[in-house]
Design an enzyme around this catalytic site. Structure first.
Site, short mmCIF file in Angstrom:
data_model
loop_
_atom_site.label_atom_id
_atom_site.label_comp_id
_atom_site.label_asym_id
_atom_site.label_seq_id
_atom_site.Cartn_x
_atom_site.Cartn_y
_atom_site.Cartn_z
N THR A 61 41.66 59.01 33.33
CA THR A 61 42.73 59.23 34.46
C THR A 61 42.00 59.80 35.54
O THR A 61 42.12 59.36 36.87
CB THR A 61 44.05 59.77 34.18
OG1 THR A 61 43.87 61.00 33.55
CG2 THR A 61 44.92 58.98 33.50
N TRP A 82 36.67 36.37 38.17
CA TRP A 82 36.88 37.76 38.79
C TRP A 82 38.40 38.22 39.00
O TRP A 82 38.64 39.35 38.51
CB TRP A 82 36.48 37.76 40.41
CG TRP A 82 36.31 38.81 41.16
CD1 TRP A 82 37.07 39.84 41.20
CD2 TRP A 82 35.05 39.26 41.68
NE1 TRP A 82 36.55 40.92 41.98
CE2 TRP A 82 35.16 40.85 42.16
CE3 TRP A 82 33.73 38.99 41.59
CZ2 TRP A 82 34.08 41.24 42.83
CZ3 TRP A 82 32.75 39.49 42.44
CH2 TRP A 82 32.93 40.86 42.88
N HIS A 85 40.74 40.06 36.27
CA HIS A 85 40.77 41.64 36.22
C HIS A 85 41.96 41.96 37.07
O HIS A 85 42.06 41.89 38.28
CB HIS A 85 39.45 42.38 36.74
CG HIS A 85 38.36 42.16 35.91
ND1 HIS A 85 38.01 43.09 35.24
CD2 HIS A 85 37.53 41.10 35.77
CE1 HIS A 85 36.98 42.68 34.36
NE2 HIS A 85 36.70 41.34 34.81
N TYR A 93 41.38 34.83 51.56
CA TYR A 93 41.60 33.83 52.69
C TYR A 93 42.22 32.56 52.09
O TYR A 93 41.99 32.19 51.01
CB TYR A 93 40.07 33.29 52.79
CG TYR A 93 39.95 32.49 54.18
CD1 TYR A 93 39.69 33.24 55.26
CD2 TYR A 93 39.88 31.11 54.12
CE1 TYR A 93 39.37 32.10 56.51
CE2 TYR A 93 39.60 30.29 55.03
CZ TYR A 93 39.53 31.07 56.26
OH TYR A 93 39.27 30.12 57.55
N ARG A 96 45.67 27.43 52.77
CA ARG A 96 46.91 26.82 53.39
C ARG A 96 47.17 27.15 54.91
O ARG A 96 47.51 26.11 55.34
CB ARG A 96 48.12 27.48 52.64
CG ARG A 96 48.27 27.28 51.21
CD ARG A 96 49.73 27.55 50.56
NE ARG A 96 50.67 26.94 51.07
CZ ARG A 96 52.12 27.31 50.93
NH1 ARG A 96 52.26 28.39 50.64
NH2 ARG A 96 53.05 26.52 51.38
N ARG A 168 42.58 20.49 50.85
CA ARG A 168 41.72 21.42 50.07
C ARG A 168 41.48 21.08 48.60
O ARG A 168 40.51 21.44 48.08
CB ARG A 168 42.15 22.97 50.26
CG ARG A 168 43.57 22.93 49.77
CD ARG A 168 43.90 24.23 49.05
NE ARG A 168 45.20 24.46 48.58
CZ ARG A 168 45.68 25.59 48.53
NH1 ARG A 168 45.13 26.61 47.93
NH2 ARG A 168 47.08 25.68 48.16
N ASP A 184 40.55 50.97 41.68
CA ASP A 184 40.21 52.29 41.41
C ASP A 184 38.74 52.30 40.47
O ASP A 184 38.27 51.25 39.90
CB ASP A 184 41.38 53.16 40.80
CG ASP A 184 41.74 52.35 39.02
OD1 ASP A 184 40.88 52.72 38.59
OD2 ASP A 184 42.73 52.11 39.16
N HIS A 186 38.04 53.79 37.81
CA HIS A 186 38.04 53.19 36.25
C HIS A 186 38.06 51.82 35.85
O HIS A 186 37.05 51.52 35.12
CB HIS A 186 39.38 53.89 35.39
CG HIS A 186 39.48 53.45 34.36
ND1 HIS A 186 38.76 53.61 33.23
CD2 HIS A 186 40.49 52.76 33.56
CE1 HIS A 186 39.40 53.03 32.22
NE2 HIS A 186 40.41 52.68 32.37
N ARG A 195 31.26 42.39 33.48
CA ARG A 195 30.56 41.32 34.24
C ARG A 195 29.21 41.57 34.51
O ARG A 195 28.62 40.60 34.81
CB ARG A 195 31.41 41.19 35.49
CG ARG A 195 32.80 40.80 35.13
CD ARG A 195 32.99 39.67 34.34
NE ARG A 195 34.58 39.42 34.38
CZ ARG A 195 34.99 38.16 33.54
NH1 ARG A 195 34.46 37.39 33.13
NH2 ARG A 195 36.26 38.33 33.42
#
Lengths: 275, 275, 275, 275
Positions: A61, A82, A85, A93, A96, A168, A184, A186, A195
């Site tokens: 913590t 990615w 997580h 971005y 639409r 798109r 954060d 942690h 990764r």
């Protein structure tokens, strides 16, 4: 840290990581820990000793008390790994609202590798040059064509073209997107551990290694503790631990009696330097 | 609910939603609420009354006591919106391990619309037929070409092709993926409210409406309360509320003195049936 | 699992854990993993082998596909540690709505220990009998008095007493509360690892050990993998790993040159069986 | 904001809220929104207009881009409500490591109220003076006694007393604890909406109102938008909306034909100013 603030650190061919803002430092981890664990912790060890103690005993913590906000440009197939997580804040971005830029990730030849035969999810050797050139040519040609058709569909017949949210869908997974990402410490360290690992895909790993550099600049004590206890460390299973004790006791142990599979046995021997 | 278990409910051209498992029902919401709010709640109202009370006063925790696991097949550009809902568990088909199927979302002509001029993120009128045919042809041709090249890169020169994790970057955002998705009822209702809204993109909305059907079968009381208090309801701002009271009091109120922007004023008048 | 469903398994003097519902089993973990990692995983290993592989390589998402709902009765000071695990759903008995029962946790003499001098957060030896009796007497007397006054304040002067939300503030941390707690398997195993550890406080550990039993009944394969790789295993730091390799290479290593603190050095020697 | 940094803002009799650090401001919300929604948003409206638009349409992610870290001292029964907000980081003072201070919340007489008869979870009128004095005396005496016994158990027979983790169970819920609490703006506003509401318990509401002041100093634009759209606004159910339209259309509507319960009908009439 102030020196790298706002700088776009390049990653891959068109990507970047840019520190937009941050909150906390090594002292903030210590401060939060001392609220939890009391003044007694002060005498016993200095700041770095306390941070190492927290890391070793997985008191996570206090590490959550630091936060960083990054602006990141990355290919969509990387963004898709990615975003798994979940404990983070994201503003991406939106295709639409806006038209995506004409920027695609095209790997350099030395990063094009064959499918690994040993590892279902990995890469093996680098592709022969002729084949690499062929792959690069295909990726480049298909990206260009997809983007041209994207623009054509958006333009329509000259009056009013296809909605952006529809057009798109023609764009490939190597097109670049960008986002603000806030997390954060942690959870950031957990991201880097997973990764930045050699089993992660090269392209996301390139980002993780930049993040690792940023953390080591931002929080040198926390980074050293993490590098020692997590990154450079290793986990032993119950069977491996038992086996290790027997070896240290002078016994000879074979895979058969180790209770490990062939693969675990190999991993174990590599780990203890008998690989 | 048992009747629809394991059934693949079709969505879009190749997608589906399939209930794999679930935990809890209307009675489980009531049971959890009675742990929190005590036996006194029993006399006052029946189960449906209690569920309506919880929904009206946003006591959300009892709704978290129901959980559902779904198997979903969906285009990648829909998956990218979907995954933004973080409080859920996900296992996605991995294109690092496996080869994606040759299935692409190709909209039907009536779902191809021009970019809205009023709404930066939306669609306007349906595309003229000739243009729609052109768009469909482009999407289909590009998808096919991208997939052919994907297979060629995977095959390589006949010995050992490009790693799957690399080849997949050539595939467009309309290719289908699939995942297991597990979520609690509170977060599922939030998903349905946002993604079933008329401002959501048609393609994700198609899924949200199927999820709404599933919930109404699974938990008829909770669904009715949600439909009454959330879906069919409306939120008034402080300015709108003040203005409403003045109107009910017999005053004439113009936009100028309402404190609302032109757009809010229009929305307000539509809401109260004077649109 | 069906055999223990709804049974209140006793913990401490008045507490219990009761399985209310659950979703998933070992096969569900395997099923979710195979969506992610493809059919190829089928041939290579059986279900248990796959579960062990997932656990060893920390592929945690398939474990999130199982969910359990428990009814738990526990002292408030235990509840305060418990609730720190955030990824779970909770419905607690509300002392604003209802009157708490007259039930307090009074430790048995063998669980009353002195403050540890070695470990700031722990217990040392068992208290001498006379002192233990004194402590039990104090706890019992104070609990009774606090509860009597709680009832008196609620009753007031006979017409209308103090609001329940206020009166409860007089009650001590050893009074029992209860809640419904719903959590996925991955987060439950994390709870068990932390709270079932010998460094955890005895009282929460008593609950964690019951949860461990429940998981081993519910998901025997996942439990065995967890016990082997996590519970029975150990983590080595970079310094410890380096040191281990030197020892296995026949070198003599002293604490001085190990790069470890005195405490880490002791922990290391215990770990490898030279304690 | 810099002016109030580090200042302990008093709450209740011994509590406080202290801003330790923060990240972001109104401009950061705008900046993140413009990454998502593109440059087009720039022309249309100024910063405040954009923030109002985001708030009105519940585009919540840009608000997650601000973060605040607070040091808070609060009674344990307040902390127990507070901690139910899971999306935050917390470091609490540990009564396993340290000895709690002799500080208890004793309400002032005007905040002592009888149990509400209309509302199972609420307070009614203020307690008569004699009864209030009695309650205050009870709370004070019991707190003092509990704390004395806590110290006695810790001291033991003079050699080595009861472990801190055990002795603390004798302490009542009105003793003060403290923690570091870090949260993003979106979740903080949600906390303020729920805990600053008139239905929330007076004691936690006292903290929520201080947090509201802090946000209005820190982010004046976001605060004004929140106050207008959320705090000062109201939600109408489908039945209420339908009824409202009929009234505005000149119809007379009675509760019977409104489809609302007696309680909803009362709430509706209060809301529209006919209460």
């Amino acid at each position: 840290m102030e020196e790298i603030l706002y700088q776009a650190i390049p990653v891959l061919d068109h990507g970047f990581v840019r520190v937009v803002d941050y909150l906390g430092n090594d002292a903030a981890i210590v401060q939060a820990a001392r609220v939890s664990y009391g003044a007694g912790t002060k005498q016993a060890r200095g700041d770095e000793g306390l941070i190492r103690y927290l890391m070793r005993h997985r008191h996570t913590t206090p590490f959550e008390m630091c936060e960083i906000k990054l602006h990141i440009k990355l290919p969509i197939f990387v963004a898709r790994q990615w975003i798994r997580h979940r404990t983070a804040n994201v503003n991406e971005y939106s295709a639409r609202y806006s038209i995506l830029d004409r920027e695609f990730y095209i790997p350099s030849p030395e990063n094009l590798a064959v499918q690994s035969t040993a590892n279902a999810q990995g890469r093996g050797e680098v592709l022969p040059q002729a084949e690499a050139e062929q792959v690069i040519d295909t990726l480049r040609t298909d990206s260009e064509a997809a983007y041209e058709h994207y623009l054509q569909m958006l333009a329509g017949d000259g009056r009013s073209g296809l909605a952006r949210e529809l057009a798109r869908m023609n764009l490939p997974a190597n097109i670049y997107t960008q986002w603000y990402w806030k997390i954060d410490l942690h959870n950031l360290l957990h991201f880097i551990a997973l990764r930045g690992d050699t089993h992660a895909q090269f392209e996301i790993r390139a980002y993780a290694l930049v993040l690792a550099d940023i953390v080591s600049t931002w929080l040198p004590m926390a980074w050293r503790a993490f590098a020692d206890y997590e990154l450079g460390g290793a986990h032993l299973s119950a069977a491996q631990l038992k086996c290790l004790r027997r070896i240290l006791n002078g016994e000879k142990v074979s895979q058969d009696e180790s209770g490990m599979s062939a693969r675990e046995w190999r991993e174990f021997n590599t780990l203890i330097g008998r690989g």
